[in-house]
Design an enzyme around this catalytic site. Structure first.
Site, PDB file in Angstrom:
ATOM      1  N   SER A  14      10.345 -15.784  13.944  1.00  0.00           N
ATOM      2  CA  SER A  14       9.215 -16.596  13.475  1.00  0.00           C
ATOM      3  C   SER A  14       9.515 -17.134  12.088  1.00  0.00           C
ATOM      4  O   SER A  14      10.533 -16.811  11.478  1.00  0.00           O
ATOM      5  CB  SER A  14       7.932 -15.747  13.434  1.00  0.00           C
ATOM      6  OG  SER A  14       8.068 -14.691  12.494  1.00  0.00           O
ATOM      7  N   ASP A  58      17.327  -3.392  14.144  1.00  0.00           N
ATOM      8  CA  ASP A  58      16.567  -2.945  12.976  1.00  0.00           C
ATOM      9  C   ASP A  58      17.527  -2.991  11.801  1.00  0.00           C
ATOM     10  O   ASP A  58      18.416  -2.147  11.673  1.00  0.00           O
ATOM     11  CB  ASP A  58      16.047  -1.522  13.199  1.00  0.00           C
ATOM     12  CG  ASP A  58      15.261  -0.991  12.007  1.00  0.00           C
ATOM     13  OD1 ASP A  58      15.274  -1.636  10.941  1.00  0.00           O
ATOM     14  OD2 ASP A  58      14.645   0.080  12.141  1.00  0.00           O
ATOM     15  N   TYR A 146       8.596  -5.309  -3.633  1.00  0.00           N
ATOM     16  CA  TYR A 146       9.185  -6.516  -3.069  1.00  0.00           C
ATOM     17  C   TYR A 146      10.043  -7.228  -4.116  1.00  0.00           C
ATOM     18  O   TYR A 146      11.184  -7.628  -3.843  1.00  0.00           O
ATOM     19  CB  TYR A 146       8.073  -7.430  -2.567  1.00  0.00           C
ATOM     20  CG  TYR A 146       8.528  -8.706  -1.900  1.00  0.00           C
ATOM     21  CD1 TYR A 146       9.072  -8.692  -0.624  1.00  0.00           C
ATOM     22  CD2 TYR A 146       8.384  -9.936  -2.543  1.00  0.00           C
ATOM     23  CE1 TYR A 146       9.469  -9.869   0.002  1.00  0.00           C
ATOM     24  CE2 TYR A 146       8.774 -11.113  -1.930  1.00  0.00           C
ATOM     25  CZ  TYR A 146       9.318 -11.074  -0.655  1.00  0.00           C
ATOM     26  OH  TYR A 146       9.705 -12.239  -0.053  1.00  0.00           O
ATOM     27  N   THR A 181       4.124 -19.431   6.077  1.00  0.00           N
ATOM     28  CA  THR A 181       4.596 -18.445   7.053  1.00  0.00           C
ATOM     29  C   THR A 181       3.530 -17.374   7.252  1.00  0.00           C
ATOM     30  O   THR A 181       2.476 -17.396   6.622  1.00  0.00           O
ATOM     31  CB  THR A 181       5.878 -17.750   6.556  1.00  0.00           C
ATOM     32  OG1 THR A 181       5.575 -17.028   5.352  1.00  0.00           O
ATOM     33  CG2 THR A 181       6.993 -18.758   6.286  1.00  0.00           C
TER      34      THR A 181
END
Length: 249
Positions: A14, A58, A146, A181
């Site tokens: 995606s 993964d 992050y 997104t």
């Protein structure tokens, strides 16, 4: 070597990963999408007319990465796009959250890059593009884990670029600002839940970070990735290219 080759895109189900897949497919590359959800990968495969391969992986798991890359064969282009973000003040960020975000965003980039290096080095050609973020170049409140991970991705990019500088392999980072997104959609939901603002106001707040006053489109990121794969881009390595409307200069 021709720019056309086998490109693996992690997090390809995606968003930015899917946009990159569409662009590289149009440019004549052979594409393998990787991600944790076979269902999501197959849905994207259908959207692309069945013209791409899919492989469950993964990226934060060493055994999964080894198995996935062994299955797909020689990789000429690697786009490390898989990523995850969660918001919380640092004081309320658990160690589990911290480690999970570093694992997906940073360790995943390391493991996948390491997996493709022997083949790229042997053939004397390779392109690695890490989808970092403007969070690799500046700080944002409430996403410390992050930001730390993405700053790490940029350090990895620069170090590996030097290691590969005489081996025909370039390593670069693209650093999008707020992009249209699922991650931004989740950010909008978080803002509305915590502040009571409308979704429209929340989106406007994120867009205002960009001096152009808009969200970046995934296709713009894909266009930059495609440019880095051009024959004429062989001298561009170790770079962090902000795609952010002037947010970072």
């Amino acid at each position: 070597m021709s720019t056309q080759g086998h490109a693996v895109i992690t997090g390809g189900g995606s968003g930015i990963g899917a946009a990159i897949a569409r662009r590289l497919l149009d440019d004549g590359h052979r594409i393998t999408l990787m991600g944790r959800s076979l269902e999501r990968l197959q849905a994207q495969q259908r959207q692309l007319g069945g013209k791409v391969a899919v492989q469950v992986c993964d990226v934060g798991d060493e055994a999964s990465v080894a198995s996935a890359f062994a299955a797909v064969g020689q990789v000429d282009i690697l786009v490390n796009n898989a990523g995850q973000v969660e918001t919380a003040p640092l004081a309320k960020t658990s160690l589990e959250t911290w480690q999970r975000l570093l694992n997906v965003n940073l360790t995943g980039t390391f493991l996948c890059s390491r997996a493709v290096l022997p083949g790229m080095t042997q053939q004397g050609f390779g392109r690695i593009v890490n989808v970092a973020s403007t969070a690799a170049l500046k700080g944002y409140a409430y996403v410390a884990a992050y930001c730390a991970a993405k700053h790490g991705v940029l350090g990895l990019t620069r170090a590996l670029a030097l290691e590969m500088s005489r081996k025909g392999v370039t390593v670069n980072a693209v650093c999008p600002g707020y992009t249209e997104t699922e991650i931004v959609a989740q950010a909008v939901e978080t803002i509305t839940a915590k502040t009571g603002r409308t979704a429209e106001a929340a989106r406007a707040e994120l867009a205002a970070v960009n001096p152009q006053g808009r969200l970046i489109q995934p296709e713009e990121v894909a266009a930059t990735v495609a440019w880095l794969l051009q024959p004429g881009s062989g001298s561009i390595t170790g770079q962090a290219i902000a795609i952010a409307g002037g947010e970072i200069m």
